[in-house]
Motif scaffolding. Structure first.
Motif, PDB file in Angstrom:
ATOM      1  N   HIS A  17       0.808  -1.206  -0.020  1.00  0.00           N
ATOM      2  CA  HIS A  17       0.078  -0.117  -0.007  1.00  0.00           C
ATOM      3  C   HIS A  17       0.725   1.389   0.035  1.00  0.00           C
ATOM      4  CE1 HIS A  17      -3.265   2.973   0.805  1.00  0.00           C
ATOM      5  NE2 HIS A  17      -2.455   3.071   1.929  1.00  0.00           N
ATOM      6  N   HIS A  18       1.716   1.156   0.722  1.00  0.00           N
ATOM      7  CA  HIS A  18       2.729   2.353   0.840  1.00  0.00           C
ATOM      8  C   HIS A  18       3.697   2.695  -0.331  1.00  0.00           C
ATOM      9  CE1 HIS A  18       2.376   2.498   5.476  1.00  0.00           C
ATOM     10  NE2 HIS A  18       1.380   3.469   4.944  1.00  0.00           N
ATOM     11  N   ILE A  19       3.970   1.474  -1.241  1.00  0.00           N
ATOM     12  CA  ILE A  19       4.529   1.667  -2.220  1.00  0.00           C
ATOM     13  C   ILE A  19       3.409   2.409  -3.335  1.00  0.00           C
ATOM     14  CG2 ILE A  19       5.868   0.588  -4.206  1.00  0.00           C
ATOM     15  CD1 ILE A  19       6.297  -1.857  -2.234  1.00  0.00           C
ATOM     16  N   ALA A  20       2.457   1.780  -3.588  1.00  0.00           N
ATOM     17  CA  ALA A  20       1.420   1.998  -4.375  1.00  0.00           C
ATOM     18  C   ALA A  20       0.995   3.668  -4.306  1.00  0.00           C
ATOM     19  CB  ALA A  20       0.206   1.092  -4.294  1.00  0.00           C
ATOM     20  N   LEU A  21       1.111   4.220  -3.244  1.00  0.00           N
ATOM     21  CA  LEU A  21       0.734   5.725  -2.875  1.00  0.00           C
ATOM     22  C   LEU A  21       1.758   6.555  -3.858  1.00  0.00           C
ATOM     23  CD1 LEU A  21      -0.516   5.825   0.811  1.00  0.00           C
ATOM     24  CD2 LEU A  21      -1.862   5.788  -1.203  1.00  0.00           C
ATOM     25  N   ARG A  22       2.787   5.753  -4.007  1.00  0.00           N
ATOM     26  CA  ARG A  22       3.922   6.576  -4.572  1.00  0.00           C
ATOM     27  C   ARG A  22       4.359   6.117  -5.990  1.00  0.00           C
ATOM     28  NH1 ARG A  22       3.692   5.962   0.832  1.00  0.00           N
ATOM     29  NH2 ARG A  22       4.172   7.928   2.119  1.00  0.00           N
ATOM     30  N   ILE A  23       4.386   4.635  -6.271  1.00  0.00           N
ATOM     31  CA  ILE A  23       4.530   4.240  -7.490  1.00  0.00           C
ATOM     32  C   ILE A  23       3.088   3.519  -8.006  1.00  0.00           C
ATOM     33  CG2 ILE A  23       5.882   2.839  -8.949  1.00  0.00           C
ATOM     34  CD1 ILE A  23       8.114   2.947  -6.937  1.00  0.00           C
ATOM     35  N   PRO A  24       2.111   4.130  -8.448  1.00  0.00           N
ATOM     36  CA  PRO A  24       0.777   3.641  -8.676  1.00  0.00           C
ATOM     37  C   PRO A  24       0.885   2.541  -9.830  1.00  0.00           C
ATOM     38  CG  PRO A  24       0.650   6.128  -8.759  1.00  0.00           C
ATOM     39  CD  PRO A  24       2.412   5.606  -8.859  1.00  0.00           C
ATOM     40  N   LEU A  25       0.066   1.503  -9.510  1.00  0.00           N
ATOM     41  CA  LEU A  25      -0.082   0.556 -10.360  1.00  0.00           C
ATOM     42  C   LEU A  25      -1.108   0.904 -11.773  1.00  0.00           C
ATOM     43  CD1 LEU A  25      -0.021  -2.654  -8.694  1.00  0.00           C
ATOM     44  CD2 LEU A  25       1.946  -1.811  -9.937  1.00  0.00           C
ATOM     45  N   ARG A  26      -2.004   2.205 -11.508  1.00  0.00           N
ATOM     46  CA  ARG A  26      -2.782   2.323 -12.469  1.00  0.00           C
ATOM     47  C   ARG A  26      -2.146   2.794 -13.921  1.00  0.00           C
ATOM     48  NH1 ARG A  26      -3.116   6.325  -8.668  1.00  0.00           N
ATOM     49  NH2 ARG A  26      -2.407   8.512  -9.318  1.00  0.00           N
ATOM     50  N   ASP A  27      -2.571   2.356 -15.018  1.00  0.00           N
ATOM     51  CA  ASP A  27      -2.216   2.669 -16.447  1.00  0.00           C
ATOM     52  C   ASP A  27      -0.978   2.058 -16.733  1.00  0.00           C
ATOM     53  OD1 ASP A  27      -4.362   4.249 -16.864  1.00  0.00           O
ATOM     54  OD2 ASP A  27      -3.308   6.144 -15.932  1.00  0.00           O
ATOM     55  N   GLY A  28      -0.656   0.961 -15.594  1.00  0.00           N
ATOM     56  CA  GLY A  28       0.690   0.151 -15.756  1.00  0.00           C
ATOM     57  C   GLY A  28       0.620  -1.013 -16.664  1.00  0.00           C
ATOM     58  N   GLY A  29       1.251  -1.821 -16.593  1.00  0.00           N
ATOM     59  CA  GLY A  29       1.498  -3.066 -17.285  1.00  0.00           C
ATOM     60  C   GLY A  29       0.651  -3.973 -16.543  1.00  0.00           C
ATOM     61  N   GLY A  50       6.260   0.006 -13.466  1.00  0.00           N
ATOM     62  CA  GLY A  50       6.250   0.446 -12.159  1.00  0.00           C
ATOM     63  C   GLY A  50       5.934  -0.757 -11.145  1.00  0.00           C
ATOM     64  N   PHE A  51       5.306  -1.870 -11.716  1.00  0.00           N
ATOM     65  CA  PHE A  51       5.154  -2.846 -10.984  1.00  0.00           C
ATOM     66  C   PHE A  51       6.329  -3.813 -10.450  1.00  0.00           C
ATOM     67  CE2 PHE A  51       5.004  -4.261 -15.295  1.00  0.00           C
ATOM     68  CZ  PHE A  51       5.438  -5.637 -15.126  1.00  0.00           C
ATOM     69  N   LEU A  52       7.321  -3.540 -11.567  1.00  0.00           N
ATOM     70  CA  LEU A  52       8.852  -4.224 -11.268  1.00  0.00           C
ATOM     71  C   LEU A  52       9.544  -3.832 -10.129  1.00  0.00           C
ATOM     72  CD1 LEU A  52       9.852  -4.387 -15.152  1.00  0.00           C
ATOM     73  CD2 LEU A  52       8.736  -6.259 -13.667  1.00  0.00           C
ATOM     74  N   TRP A  53       8.962  -2.655  -9.494  1.00  0.00           N
ATOM     75  CA  TRP A  53       9.908  -2.133  -8.459  1.00  0.00           C
ATOM     76  C   TRP A  53       9.351  -2.698  -7.136  1.00  0.00           C
ATOM     77  CZ3 TRP A  53      13.727   1.943  -8.627  1.00  0.00           C
ATOM     78  CH2 TRP A  53      13.947   2.238  -9.868  1.00  0.00           C
ATOM     79  N   TYR A  54       8.108  -3.433  -7.066  1.00  0.00           N
ATOM     80  CA  TYR A  54       7.648  -3.850  -5.881  1.00  0.00           C
ATOM     81  C   TYR A  54       8.305  -4.882  -5.113  1.00  0.00           C
ATOM     82  CZ  TYR A  54       3.363  -0.843  -6.399  1.00  0.00           C
ATOM     83  OH  TYR A  54       2.370   0.231  -6.599  1.00  0.00           O
ATOM     84  N   ALA A  55       8.613  -5.850  -5.914  1.00  0.00           N
ATOM     85  CA  ALA A  55       9.176  -6.956  -5.443  1.00  0.00           C
ATOM     86  C   ALA A  55      10.373  -6.624  -4.706  1.00  0.00           C
ATOM     87  CB  ALA A  55       9.564  -8.264  -6.294  1.00  0.00           C
ATOM     88  N   LEU A  79      13.657  -5.949   0.443  1.00  0.00           N
ATOM     89  CA  LEU A  79      14.533  -5.170   1.360  1.00  0.00           C
ATOM     90  C   LEU A  79      13.960  -4.893   2.355  1.00  0.00           C
ATOM     91  CD1 LEU A  79      15.766  -2.689  -1.519  1.00  0.00           C
ATOM     92  CD2 LEU A  79      17.094  -4.423  -0.316  1.00  0.00           C
ATOM     93  N   CYS A  80      12.693  -4.801   2.350  1.00  0.00           N
ATOM     94  CA  CYS A  80      12.044  -4.558   3.785  1.00  0.00           C
ATOM     95  C   CYS A  80      12.022  -5.765   4.685  1.00  0.00           C
ATOM     96  CB  CYS A  80      10.539  -4.442   3.618  1.00  0.00           C
ATOM     97  SG  CYS A  80      10.072  -2.721   2.904  1.00  0.00           S
ATOM     98  N   TRP A  81      11.884  -6.902   4.030  1.00  0.00           N
ATOM     99  CA  TRP A  81      12.233  -8.159   4.660  1.00  0.00           C
ATOM    100  C   TRP A  81      13.549  -8.236   5.448  1.00  0.00           C
ATOM    101  CZ3 TRP A  81      15.529 -12.345   4.455  1.00  0.00           C
ATOM    102  CH2 TRP A  81      15.241 -13.447   5.095  1.00  0.00           C
ATOM    103  N   LEU A  82      14.588  -8.112   4.414  1.00  0.00           N
ATOM    104  CA  LEU A  82      16.273  -8.062   4.769  1.00  0.00           C
ATOM    105  C   LEU A  82      16.298  -7.011   5.993  1.00  0.00           C
ATOM    106  CD1 LEU A  82      17.748  -8.343   1.297  1.00  0.00           C
ATOM    107  CD2 LEU A  82      17.585 -10.217   3.210  1.00  0.00           C
ATOM    108  N   LEU A  83      15.776  -5.699   6.020  1.00  0.00           N
ATOM    109  CA  LEU A  83      16.061  -4.945   7.008  1.00  0.00           C
ATOM    110  C   LEU A  83      15.117  -5.385   8.216  1.00  0.00           C
ATOM    111  CD1 LEU A  83      17.096  -2.052   8.013  1.00  0.00           C
ATOM    112  CD2 LEU A  83      14.850  -1.064   7.191  1.00  0.00           C
TER     113      LEU A  83
END
Length: 387
Positions: free
Chosen positions: A35-47, A342-347, A352-356
């Motif tokens: 959710h916090h990624i999507a607010l900044r890198i939206p998936l709308r109009d993406g692949g 943009g969706f490629l940035w999510y994984a 990285l969140c898990w690692l931290l």
């Protein structure tokens, strides 16, 4: 009898984990991060929108708030279940031990986070500097440690993202400050259940009553506490019931999963019918599912261990994931990335969140938790268990 005989040394055995509940927690923290990624890198109009229905995408990326309420229910369930396992009854709860366990679990990470965020604020780091009108670093710190950051935001506006996530912690810890005292005061489980049921069912009413202030409506104490109360009730019922048969458990699982899925997938449609009652459907469904999963002993299914791991690290990930989100978003903006991809940035963000979170848990919070409990609960006979 010697002094050591009177007060045996602290046991170090761990209470067993429930992989199914870890998966539910993992799903919740995943929804928050996405959710916090999507607010900044939206998936709308993406692949992805060319491949998946918008309703499914929205369910995956825009249910962070609902996921926090799932956390509340799970928290109430686990805290109560562990208390019942340790003391047999909430009427005999050891208040000091309860507070010590909450403190050693919560404070090491929280204090470290406050030190880091304070330093970053003083250095004026973008996205991490408190600039809102009527807001200041000292006042934000006071709000965090006196458990009213949610109220502070409701009165002054949103804080930077790394601070903002702490609103839910204020609700949880205020609830748990009063919870053991209430258990001792009421004594009878029937009276406690009645009071908790009234609180749990008040969720739609309290949310509707706060409609004039959007931030406060989202972050007020009573709606969040209503969700925690649902988890407490579920734990009490699960411990009181005979072990249900396989058909009953499956029926409860289906009912809980369907309720949660309908809320996440069709929330915008159901809102027109149920309004604020939709959040009650979510919390009750989560409570039903937890009752069904209470005695689950199997391991996480193949391919889902990563999600269960996120569930085990949910507290650490929740506190720190905005560092990763802001860092990746800064890179995304710097390279002027194509929104279609943009969706490629999510994984990478999730990994990285898990690692931290894992680094913080194993390098700081777990060692601190164990050391502090070993010192402060030296006279306890019960196992040390990390919630």
């Amino acid at each position: 009898m010697t002094q050591s005989d009177k007060h045996p040394p602290l046991a170090v055995a761990r209470l067993p984990r429930n992989a199914a509940i870890d998966l539910l927690r993992g799903l919740s923290i995943l929804l928050v991060v996405v959710h916090h990624i999507a607010l900044r890198i939206p998936l709308r109009d993406g692949g992805l929108e060319t491949l998946l229905p918008r309703s499914l995408l929205n369910a995956f990326v825009y249910n962070g708030y609902e996921a926090v309420f799932l956390f509340f229910v799970i928290s109430g369930f686990l805290i109560t279940s562990n208390a019942l396992d340790r003391w047999g009854s909430l009427a005999t709860i050891d208040v000091r031990a309860f507070y010590v366990r909450r403190s050693t679990r919560i404070l090491p990470c929280l204090v470290l986070l406050m030190l880091v965020l304070s330093a970053l604020h003083l250095f004026g780091v973008p996205f991490l500097t408190i600039k809102g009108e009527g807001q200041s670093l000292s006042r934000a710190l006071l709000a965090v440690f006196t458990l009213h950051l949610n109220w502070y935001e409701g009165m002054t506006g949103y804080l930077p993202g790394n601070w903002d996530v702490l609103w839910s912690l204020s609700i949880e810890e205020v609830f748990y400050l009063g919870f053991p005292l209430l258990c001792l005061l009421l004594r009878k489980q029937s009276a406690l259940l009645l009071l908790l049921a009234l609180l749990a069912l008040s969720l739609p009413i309290t949310r509707a009553a706060l409609a004039g202030n959007e931030i406060w409506q989202e972050k007020a104490y009573l709606p969040g506490m209503a969700a925690i109360a649902t988890g407490v009730i579920a734990a009490l019922l699960a411990h009181q019931m005979r072990e249900p048969g396989m058909r009953t458990r499956r029926a409860l699982c289906v009912l809980g999963v369907v309720g949660i899925a309908c809320n996440l997938l069709f929330g915008s449609l159901l809102w027109k019918l149920l309004g604020n009652g939709l959040m009650l459907v979510l919390t009750l469904s989560a409570g039903i599912l937890l009752v069904a999963l209470h005695r689950e002993t199997s391991n996480a299914p193949r391919g889902t261990h990563w999600l269960a791991s996120m569930g085990r690290l949910s507290y650490e990930i929740y506190l720190t994931h905005m560092f990763i989100v802001f860092g990746v978003v800064a890179i995304y903006s710097k390279v002027d990335a194509d929104p279609w991809f943009g969706f490629l940035w999510y994984a990478p963000v999730v990994v990285l969140c898990w690692l931290l979170g894992a680094a913080l848990a194993h390098g700081w919070s777990i060692p601190c938790d164990r050391a502090l409990r070993a010192r402060w609960l030296r006279r306890s006979k019960v196992p040390v268990a990390t919630l």
